[in-house]
Design a protein around this motif. Structure first.
Motif, short mmCIF file in Angstrom:
data_model
loop_
_atom_site.label_atom_id
_atom_site.label_comp_id
_atom_site.label_asym_id
_atom_site.label_seq_id
_atom_site.Cartn_x
_atom_site.Cartn_y
_atom_site.Cartn_z
N ASN A 1 21.78 38.18 -18.20
CA ASN A 1 22.27 39.28 -19.11
C ASN A 1 21.41 40.42 -19.93
N LEU A 2 20.53 40.16 -19.70
CA LEU A 2 19.92 40.71 -20.61
C LEU A 2 19.23 41.79 -20.10
N ASN B 1 22.58 44.42 -16.29
CA ASN B 1 23.63 45.52 -14.67
C ASN B 1 24.50 46.24 -14.73
N ASN B 2 24.98 45.87 -16.02
CA ASN B 2 26.61 46.72 -15.78
C ASN B 2 26.61 47.75 -17.39
N GLY B 3 25.51 47.93 -17.21
CA GLY B 3 25.18 49.08 -18.50
C GLY B 3 25.67 48.71 -20.13
N ILE B 4 24.84 49.73 -20.64
CA ILE B 4 24.70 48.81 -21.80
C ILE B 4 25.43 49.50 -23.39
N THR B 5 26.73 48.18 -23.68
CA THR B 5 27.75 48.46 -24.49
C THR B 5 27.31 47.74 -26.00
N PHE B 6 28.25 49.49 -26.73
CA PHE B 6 27.27 49.09 -28.12
C PHE B 6 28.75 49.33 -29.40
N LEU C 1 25.21 45.94 -30.91
CA LEU C 1 24.67 45.69 -29.46
C LEU C 1 25.69 44.89 -29.09
N LEU C 2 26.59 44.62 -28.17
CA LEU C 2 27.87 44.08 -27.71
C LEU C 2 27.01 43.06 -26.93
N LYS C 3 27.90 42.46 -25.74
CA LYS C 3 27.79 41.10 -25.05
C LYS C 3 28.08 42.12 -23.57
N PRO C 4 26.59 42.18 -23.19
CA PRO C 4 27.82 42.76 -21.25
C PRO C 4 28.53 41.94 -21.01
N ARG D 1 20.31 54.02 -25.83
CA ARG D 1 19.87 52.86 -25.17
C ARG D 1 19.11 51.83 -25.99
#
Lengths: 489, 497
Positions: A162-163, A166-171, A186-189, A223
């Motif tokens: 997860n860390l 791969n699908n971008g960082i969401t927060f 930080l939200l869980k990818p 990021r």
């Protein structure tokens, strides 16, 4: 995840250098280390610091016996940990400015090394774990096999994936002071599938123009800010994993050192013994100077004595084996405190809290005002470092001044030490000093043994000091061909 | 009376020469006090002409001796200073950032004034200056203008700060949407890695860089989602650009004179030194100081944690001649005397436990220039020319500080000429502190003799005390002789033995 094969005190005693020189420890530690600098450093620490706890010593003895009985597995584990430690060090912390994303990736790669180490050790130990009886090794294997079982490791690996974002960082974000964006959380990818679902919410996008290098830098900063806390958490995990690798490596390093030294002594045909701890009396059989033995490749003179008093006064001619005895007593006490075997067939002695030496050395032996002052300073420091139930080894104290001063000073010092509950072994050529104690109930006298025909055995035996000057004898032996008067005339 | 200025009453100032600033090391002091602010620095070159205007400032300093009063004004000053700086760069900011900064500035301004008014409401103010300002402030805070400003600013700010949203950064694409209560990931991470001994971290989630165009773009995107909130924000800025009251602003600028000075002397006070508000004698008759010291030296010694020696003076005569050994503190004494007069007439506190000073029209100094000794005759002449100019300009209300003049000539000349110069100054009636090695100058009738002291047991130790005493260089050499066994009795005893 704490390994406890032994506790390593990083802080060497203040008199470490004295101990190493006076007791000839370099040769011993070099033998333990082979050519491994790390083992050298670790053994230096363990040997010089020791412990004041009988239980802890017994615990180490058990581990030591396991190590000596299973040398190959212990050596392989050391090799695995050593390789991993080097690999991790090369991956880690080469960035100068704080950069959470790099920190995160580096930390992840350290965690991967850690997981790899666990696997390798599991393979090496395999079914052989039954041959290890000590509590130390058993609890170590429990960590490796139980605590970090497959299920736990799989779960950890999922998060590591997860860390990689791969699908971008969401927060999550808020508008703070000056309308600056703050409070990133930080939200869980999300998986791709869930992302598609989320797109149903009203959203607006902005694409960074390819030319906008400044903007790219800012996105990078954002990021980084979003993962800053996470990176710290994972770094903590990586630090602890690396700490585990390094601690275990250091602890095992000491036992590898013991294995090496044990092998060497065996090859030289010299005895070793796991010491027993007595209340106060010292009793040994076949005690020898291990440093000397390594230097002359075995065949050392062995001493066997029973000493039941806190003050030991050793007299006798030069080169009669006095200093050798003094050194071997110091070595045995140090090795006992470290939880090692000792250089003897049999040894029992008290667990003394400190060891301090004051040995006459080359230059400082000359009678000069400066040297006398140096000696006073040195002996002052030695006494300041001594604890109640400590051991003080004095080798020809105050030879930098005249006999009267030396005797008076030595007597004052020895009296206060003995009264303060310290064990003292003193080698002296000042017979005046020895005679001061001739009726003292606390004192025991030893001297260099001579056969009836006058030849020296280099053995030390019980015996009161005599006033006969052996020096005169040696003088005559050397200068006898010249016409000289006997000193007695 | 309506409040106008915290510095000025109607009375004027001396138009003044300020050559003496360098000799008294005051330029250095003033630069430090004003932190290099030119506007503020000018004030130190405008000595007040009347006792009334001096008293106006002294009273304010007295009020500020109350630490509560001082702290509240200091706090107010710090806040407005920050606001002032923020407003100056608003134009350079991005859209929406500008409005965000602005609205906070307005809120800070309102709060700063409210806090100050609350703090001052019960303060025991005795000065006309501060009391009048307090009245002004009270009226202003009750005005409609102020009330509306405050309420609107707060309402808008709270609507903006309640916005929560989600950003996704994937490659170069930024997406924003509303936040729907999703959990943070870190808690899950912490529990997953618990065997690795991790703890929660609430470290530094703030982006370290300044507000930037990416954030500006994100706010633009958000303005599509939160339409009302952002519109109201923009309107507020347009309508309230000049929100700071002019009198408040002037007070903020002027009050620095007090605050900066207090800031400068506080470490000296903490080091055990005293400052006082001197009596200012317009007739220049009563001149004394107790426990005075040199500003510059004191500042230096305090930093080095060294003891500072203070000195007293009471001018029974108009002229003081100071003698004594080298490095005995003579010049320091003279300098401190001048500094007190320079600051006293600005309405400032001066070094010392108590003092009465001359409201002097001029301060003149003549300090020897150590360099350029190739041409002694030339130097001697220059010295005399300069002293002549000073004497010509001085009146019975002038203060003269003269240090080691005439060293470029023979001792005989120095004696004769020095005596004559002192007689002339005496005739002028000016106040004069004259530092010299020549004992004879201290013996002139109508001159007060003060001497720099040494430790009686060890003449190499200077005590830096300057006391009223008959000038005698022999007293010093006697002590030296005893120390090295060369006194008369010692030598005689040895000869007899």
């Amino acid at each position: 995840m704490k390994v406890s094969l032994l506790y390593i005190n990083e802080k060497l005693p203040l008199n470490a250098d004295d101990l190493i020189i006076d007791l000839g420890l370099n040769q011993v530690i070099e033998t333990m280390a082979g050519n491994d600098k790390f083992i050298f450093d670790t053994c230096t620490k363990v040997l010089l610091t020791g412990v004041n706890d009988e239980t802890e010593i017994a615990y180490r003895h058990d581990v030591l016996v396991d190590a000596i009985n299973n040398p190959s597995i212990v050596e392989q584990m050391y090799q695995i940990l050593n390789d991993a430690s080097t690999k991790a060090r090369n991956r880690l912390y080469f960035i100068t400015k704080p950069h959470p994303i790099y920190l995160l990736y580096e930390s992840i790669s350290v965690l991967e090394i850690f997981i790899e180490v666990l696997g390798k050790i599991k393979t090496v130990v395999g079914d052989n774990s039954v041959y290890f009886k000590s509590e130390g090794f058993r609890s170590f294997f429990k960590i490796i096999f139980d605590e970090f079982n497959l299920q736990y490791i799989t779960m950890v690996m999922n998060h590591i994936n997860n860390l990689r974002f791969n699908n971008g960082i969401t927060f999550r974000c808020e508008i703070g002071s000056g309308n600056k964006l703050v409070n990133y959380i930080l939200l869980k990818p999300d998986s791709k599938k869930r992302l598609a679902f989320l797109r149903k919410r009203e959203e607006y996008s902005y694409n960074l123009p390819a030319m906008d290098e400044g903007g790219a830098q800012i996105l990078d900063d954002m990021r980084n800010a979003a993962v800053a806390d996470t990176a710290e958490i994972i770094k903590m995990a990586a630090d602890n994993a690396l700490g585990f690798i390094n601690d275990t490596k250091a602890q095992i390093a000491f036992y590898v050192g013991c294995i090496n030294l044990h092998k060497k002594m065996k090859d030289l045909g010299e005895p070793t013994a796991i010491p027993r701890i007595s209340k106060s009396s010292v009793k040994f059989k076949g005690l020898y100077d291990i440093s000397l033995s390594l230097a002359i490749k075995g065949g050392t003179v062995k001493n066997s004595l029973e000493i039941e008093k806190p003050l030991v006064i050793v007299t006798g001619p030069n080169s009669g084996g006095k200093s050798t005895l003094l050194r071997s007593l110091g070595q045995a006490q140090l090795m006992l405190r470290a939880g090692m075997f000792v250089p003897a067939e049999y040894y029992e002695g008290p667990l003394l809290k400190t060891i301090n030496t004051h040995f006459r050395r080359g230059e400082s032996a000359k009678m000069e005002a400066g040297n006398f002052e140096n000696e006073l300073v040195h002996i002052k420091a030695a006494i300041e470092n001594t604890a109640v139930h400590g051991l003080v080894l004095l080798n020809e104290p105050f030879s930098s001044t005249n006999a009267i001063e030396a005797t008076e000073l030595s007597r004052q010092i020895i009296d206060s030490l003995i009264e303060g509950g310290v064990h003292v072994v003193v080698v002296t050529h000042f017979y005046e000093l020895a005679w001061e104690y001739i009726k003292d109930p606390n004192a025991v006298f030893l001297k260099a043994e001579r056969k009836e025909d006058g030849t020296r055995t280099f053995r030390i035996v019980p015996g009161e000091p005599s006033f006969t000057s052996y020096g005169e004898e040696i003088f005559l032996k050397v200068f006898g061909d010249l016409k000289v008067h006997k000193a007695a005339d | 009376m309506a409040f106008k200025s915290i510095l000025w009453t109607e009375d004027g100032t001396f138009s003044n020469e300020h050559n003496f600033f360098a000799d008294l090391n005051l330029e250095q002091v003033i630069n430090e006090i004003t932190k290099g602010d030119q506007e503020l620095k000018q004030l130190f070159y405008l000595p007040l002409k009347s006792s009334t205007s001096i008293a106006y400032r002294q009273k304010i300093f007295e009020d500020l001796e109350n630490s509560k009063t001082l702290n509240s004004i200091m706090a107010f000053y710090t806040k407005i200073e920050k606001i002032d700086k923020q407003l100056q760069y608003l134009d350079k900011l991005y859209d929406y950032q500008r409005e965000g900064v602005f609205i906070e500035t307005v809120i800070s301004y309102c709060n700063a004034l409210i806090d100050l008014a609350a703090d001052l409401s019960n303060a025991p103010l005795k000065s006309t200056g501060l009391a009048d300002f307090r009245d002004f402030l009270k009226t202003y805070l009750e005005s409609h203008e102020f009330t509306v400003l405050k309420i609107n600013a707060e309402k808008i700010r709270s609507s903006i700060s309640s916005i929560k949203f989600i950003i996704t950064i994937n490659g170069g694409r930024i997406t924003v949407k509303k936040y729907n209560g999703e959990n943070g990931y870190n808690n899950e991470i912490v529990s997953a890695f618990s065997k690795f001994g991790v703890r929660e971290v609430n470290g530094t989630p703030e982006v370290r860089n300044n507000f930037n165009h990416i954030e500006a773009n994100i706010l633009k995107l958000l303005a599509n989602i939160y339409i009302n909130e952002f519109y109201t924000l923009k309107e507020f800025y347009k309508q309230n650009k000049n929100f700071i009251d002019q009198i408040i602003y002037k007070f903020y600028k002027e009050v620095r004179f007090y605050l900066f000075f207090i800031d400068y002397i506080t470490p000296l006070k903490l080091g055990g030194l005293s400052f006082c508000l001197p009596q200012i004698d317009p007739n220049c008759e009563k001149v004394f100081g107790k426990e005075m010291f040199d500003f510059v030296l004191a500042k230096k010694l305090i930093k080095e944690n060294k003891k500072i020696v203070t000195n007293d003076f009471y001018l029974d005569e108009r002229i003081v001649v100071i003698t004594g050994p080298n490095s005995g503190g003579k010049t320091t004494f003279a300098r401190a005397f001048g500094q007190m007069h320079a600051f006293g007439r600005l309405g400032l506190p001066v070094p010392g436990r108590a003092a009465s000073l001359c409201l002097c029209d001029h301060i003149f100094t003549h300090f020897e220039i150590v360099e350029r000794v190739e041409n002694l005759t030339g130097k001697f002449e220059d010295d005399l020319v300069r002293i002549r100019q000073i004497i010509d300009k001085s009146t019975e209300k002038s203060v003269l500080i003269i240090n080691e003049m005439l060293s470029s000539t023979s001792i005989y000349d120095a004696k004769v000429i020095g005596k004559q110069i002192l007689e002339i100054i005496k005739g002028k009636g000016a106040i004069c502190v004259y530092v010299t090695f020549i004992d004879d100058l201290a013996k002139i009738k109508g001159v007060l003799s003060m001497v720099a002291q040494v430790d009686p047991n060890d003449p190499s130790i200077r005590t830096y005390k300057i006391v009223v005493q008959e000038a005698s260089s022999k007293a010093y050499t006697d002590v030296l002789a005893r120390k090295y066994g060369l006194s008369k009795e010692m030598v005689l005893r040895r000869l007899k033995a």
